[in-house]
Design a protein around this motif. Structure first.
Motif, PDB file in Angstrom:
ATOM      1  N   TYR A 240       0.831  -1.205   0.000  1.00 40.72           N
ATOM      2  CA  TYR A 240       0.000   0.000   0.000  1.00 40.72           C
ATOM      3  C   TYR A 240       0.870   1.261   0.000  1.00 40.72           C
ATOM      4  O   TYR A 240       1.992   1.252   0.533  1.00 40.72           O
ATOM      5  CB  TYR A 240      -0.898   0.031   1.228  1.00 40.72           C
ATOM      6  N   PRO A 241       0.352   2.371  -0.582  1.00 39.68           N
ATOM      7  CA  PRO A 241       1.064   3.651  -0.493  1.00 39.68           C
ATOM      8  C   PRO A 241       1.226   4.074   0.964  1.00 39.68           C
ATOM      9  O   PRO A 241       0.335   3.818   1.793  1.00 39.68           O
ATOM     10  CB  PRO A 241       0.147   4.625  -1.249  1.00 39.68           C
ATOM     11  N   VAL A 242       2.345   4.690   1.275  1.00 41.96           N
ATOM     12  CA  VAL A 242       2.609   5.116   2.650  1.00 41.96           C
ATOM     13  C   VAL A 242       1.969   6.474   2.905  1.00 41.96           C
ATOM     14  O   VAL A 242       1.687   7.233   1.977  1.00 41.96           O
ATOM     15  CB  VAL A 242       4.124   5.184   2.938  1.00 41.96           C
ATOM     16  N   SER A 243       1.768   6.782   4.174  1.00 39.51           N
ATOM     17  CA  SER A 243       1.184   8.066   4.555  1.00 39.51           C
ATOM     18  C   SER A 243       1.867   8.549   5.826  1.00 39.51           C
ATOM     19  O   SER A 243       2.621   7.806   6.461  1.00 39.51           O
ATOM     20  CB  SER A 243      -0.328   7.933   4.780  1.00 39.51           C
ATOM     21  N   GLY A 244       1.601   9.792   6.195  1.00 35.87           N
ATOM     22  CA  GLY A 244       2.170  10.347   7.411  1.00 35.87           C
ATOM     23  C   GLY A 244       3.238  11.394   7.182  1.00 35.87           C
ATOM     24  O   GLY A 244       3.477  12.238   8.032  1.00 35.87           O
ATOM     25  N   LEU A 245       3.895  11.355   6.017  1.00 36.47           N
ATOM     26  CA  LEU A 245       4.954  12.320   5.713  1.00 36.47           C
ATOM     27  C   LEU A 245       4.641  13.055   4.418  1.00 36.47           C
ATOM     28  O   LEU A 245       3.971  12.523   3.527  1.00 36.47           O
ATOM     29  CB  LEU A 245       6.309  11.630   5.586  1.00 36.47           C
ATOM     30  N   LYS A 246       5.138  14.268   4.319  1.00 36.97           N
ATOM     31  CA  LYS A 246       5.054  15.025   3.073  1.00 36.97           C
ATOM     32  C   LYS A 246       6.326  14.867   2.254  1.00 36.97           C
ATOM     33  O   LYS A 246       6.283  14.761   1.038  1.00 36.97           O
ATOM     34  CB  LYS A 246       4.810  16.506   3.360  1.00 36.97           C
ATOM     35  N   SER A 247       7.482  14.900   2.942  1.00 37.90           N
ATOM     36  CA  SER A 247       8.734  14.758   2.201  1.00 37.90           C
ATOM     37  C   SER A 247       9.856  14.303   3.118  1.00 37.90           C
ATOM     38  O   SER A 247       9.807  14.486   4.333  1.00 37.90           O
ATOM     39  CB  SER A 247       9.125  16.078   1.520  1.00 37.90           C
ATOM     40  N   VAL A 248      10.849  13.690   2.494  1.00 37.28           N
ATOM     41  CA  VAL A 248      12.090  13.295   3.166  1.00 37.28           C
ATOM     42  C   VAL A 248      13.246  13.729   2.281  1.00 37.28           C
ATOM     43  O   VAL A 248      13.276  13.402   1.092  1.00 37.28           O
ATOM     44  CB  VAL A 248      12.168  11.773   3.400  1.00 37.28           C
ATOM     45  N   THR A 249      14.185  14.469   2.859  1.00 39.86           N
ATOM     46  CA  THR A 249      15.393  14.870   2.133  1.00 39.86           C
ATOM     47  C   THR A 249      16.590  14.204   2.793  1.00 39.86           C
ATOM     48  O   THR A 249      16.769  14.298   4.002  1.00 39.86           O
ATOM     49  CB  THR A 249      15.573  16.397   2.158  1.00 39.86           C
ATOM     50  N   ILE A 250      17.395  13.534   1.986  1.00 45.86           N
ATOM     51  CA  ILE A 250      18.609  12.863   2.468  1.00 45.86           C
ATOM     52  C   ILE A 250      19.824  13.625   1.958  1.00 45.86           C
ATOM     53  O   ILE A 250      19.886  14.013   0.779  1.00 45.86           O
ATOM     54  CB  ILE A 250      18.677  11.402   1.989  1.00 45.86           C
ATOM     55  N   ILE A 251      20.790  13.822   2.837  1.00 45.76           N
ATOM     56  CA  ILE A 251      22.036  14.512   2.486  1.00 45.76           C
ATOM     57  C   ILE A 251      23.206  13.597   2.822  1.00 45.76           C
ATOM     58  O   ILE A 251      23.378  13.209   3.989  1.00 45.76           O
ATOM     59  CB  ILE A 251      22.187  15.852   3.267  1.00 45.76           C
ATOM     60  N   CYS A 252      23.984  13.216   1.825  1.00 41.39           N
ATOM     61  CA  CYS A 252      25.178  12.387   2.037  1.00 41.39           C
ATOM     62  C   CYS A 252      26.047  12.497   0.782  1.00 41.39           C
ATOM     63  O   CYS A 252      25.612  13.029  -0.236  1.00 41.39           O
ATOM     64  CB  CYS A 252      24.810  10.945   2.357  1.00 41.39           C
ATOM     65  N   PRO A 253      27.280  11.988   0.809  1.00 39.88           N
ATOM     66  CA  PRO A 253      28.175  12.169  -0.345  1.00 39.88           C
ATOM     67  C   PRO A 253      27.825  11.329  -1.570  1.00 39.88           C
ATOM     68  O   PRO A 253      28.378  11.556  -2.638  1.00 39.88           O
ATOM     69  CB  PRO A 253      29.548  11.753   0.213  1.00 39.88           C
TER      70      PRO A 253
END
Length: 347
Positions: free
Chosen positions: A271-284
């Motif tokens: 199923y599609p997930v819910s609860g978040l609008k966005s996630v940004t990941i920062i790494c090399p």
């Protein structure tokens, strides 16, 4: 006394040094860009160089590399090795290039780290969830349950000696939609650096990797989009020698009976997930950032944040459906255009 010859040689040397200094002063670095449609999305490649031909040659090398990777990993091109693997699901192993084999190995490692929240075999769910405007009803619970049976990275059988790939059950399917752009961005950057570009950016529809600095010596800055108004930026990150990748529910979704279903599927439930609008990941590493952005979105704010805080050199910024801003332990946002978000971050 100095002889005329010595005076002439000294003057010539001084003039030569002065000319070199003037030429150096006249050397101006500029950011040269090209925007193209690659891998079904908008890519923008930027090269900082003294001349446009030098920059364009490097950018063209990066573009060709992205095109080559698309041919290798595309699940939509019938001639790709990925399509060959999918056609032979439950039938026989398929020997693939070492490059594709290694990508699958790395993908499965991320699946283990994330407890299956990231899984390239999620592609089996594409048969019942469509986010291209063609869906006219929700899939039934039975259809979802059937799709989940075909999902499971443990069922991807790898032979390191033959570098072959076997999908254990018929109907299984792998796809690189949650890691392929990051891998392509990494490789394009590498090719551009080989061509002598010491500063630049490869931006795949907002999923980007940068290296070096801007022509004026400043670091590269990346704007984080406001999920409520995706064309506006509410905060900025420095992104020198860093990848910044965002997964969000505000671009691809379907809506039934007033409820939104985003395109990010939990491989464990179907199923599609819910609860978040966005996630940004920062790494090399753009490939890793791409995969972790999806995995963190699936895991949710508690489990996702716990995972990221355990990974060295990886940071994240989570925005919930309630517009709660949650940074990982060592993340520092540089500028804010929305004072409410700034207030949230420091309260």
């Amino acid at each position: 006394m100095l002889s005329f010859r010595k005076i002439f040689l000294l003057t010539t040397l001084l003039l030569s040094q002065l000319l070199t200094q003037v030429q150096a002063a006249e050397t101006v670095l500029k950011a040269h860009k090209k925007v193209l449609l690659l891998m079904g999305t908008r890519f923008e490649l930027t090269a900082v160089a003294e001349s446009e031909p030098e920059a364009n040659a490097a950018i063209d090398a990066g573009v060709k590399e992205i095109q080559r990777i698309e041919v290798l990993i595309s699940e939509w091109q019938t001639t790709s090795q990925t399509s060959e693997i999918n056609r032979n699901a439950g039938i026989k192993p398929v020997v693939v290039d070492q490059e594709l084999y290694d990508l699958i190995v790395r993908s499965n490692r991320i699946s283990k780290i994330t407890g299956g929240a990231f899984d390239i075999s999620f592609a089996a769910a594409n048969k019942i969830w469509k986010f291209d405007g063609s869906m006219n009803r929700l899939p039934t619970p039975e259809e979802v349950a059937e799709s989940v049976k075909k999902i499971g990275y443990e069922k991807i059988i790898l032979d390191p000696q033959k570098h072959s790939v076997f999908l254990k059950e018929k109907g299984m399917k792998i796809g690189f939609g949650a890691i392929g752009k990051g891998y392509a961005a990494n490789r394009a950057r590498d090719l551009m650096k080989v061509r002598g570009i010491s500063s630049g950016v490869v931006n795949a529809a907002g999923d980007l990797i940068s290296w070096g600095k801007q022509p004026d010596g400043q670091p590269w800055y990346v704007g984080i989009a406001d999920p409520a108004e995706k064309d506006k930026v509410f905060s900025w990150l420095t992104a020198t020698d860093m990848a910044v990748v965002t997964s969000g529910n505000y671009e691809k979704f379907v809506e039934f009976n007033g409820k939104k279903y985003a395109h990010i599927i939990d491989p464990r439930t179907g199923y599609p997930v819910s609860g978040l609008k966005s996630v940004t990941i920062i790494c090399p590493n753009a490939e890793l950032a791409d995969a972790l952005a999806t995995a963190t979105f699936v895991l949710g704010k508690e489990e996702g944040l716990k995972l990221i805080n355990q990974l060295k050199g990886v940071e994240c910024l989570i925005i919930t459906d309630q517009d709660e801003l949650i940074p990982s332990e060592k993340l520092h946002l540089n500028f804010y255009k929305n004072q409410e978000y700034e207030k949230q971050l420091h309260n």
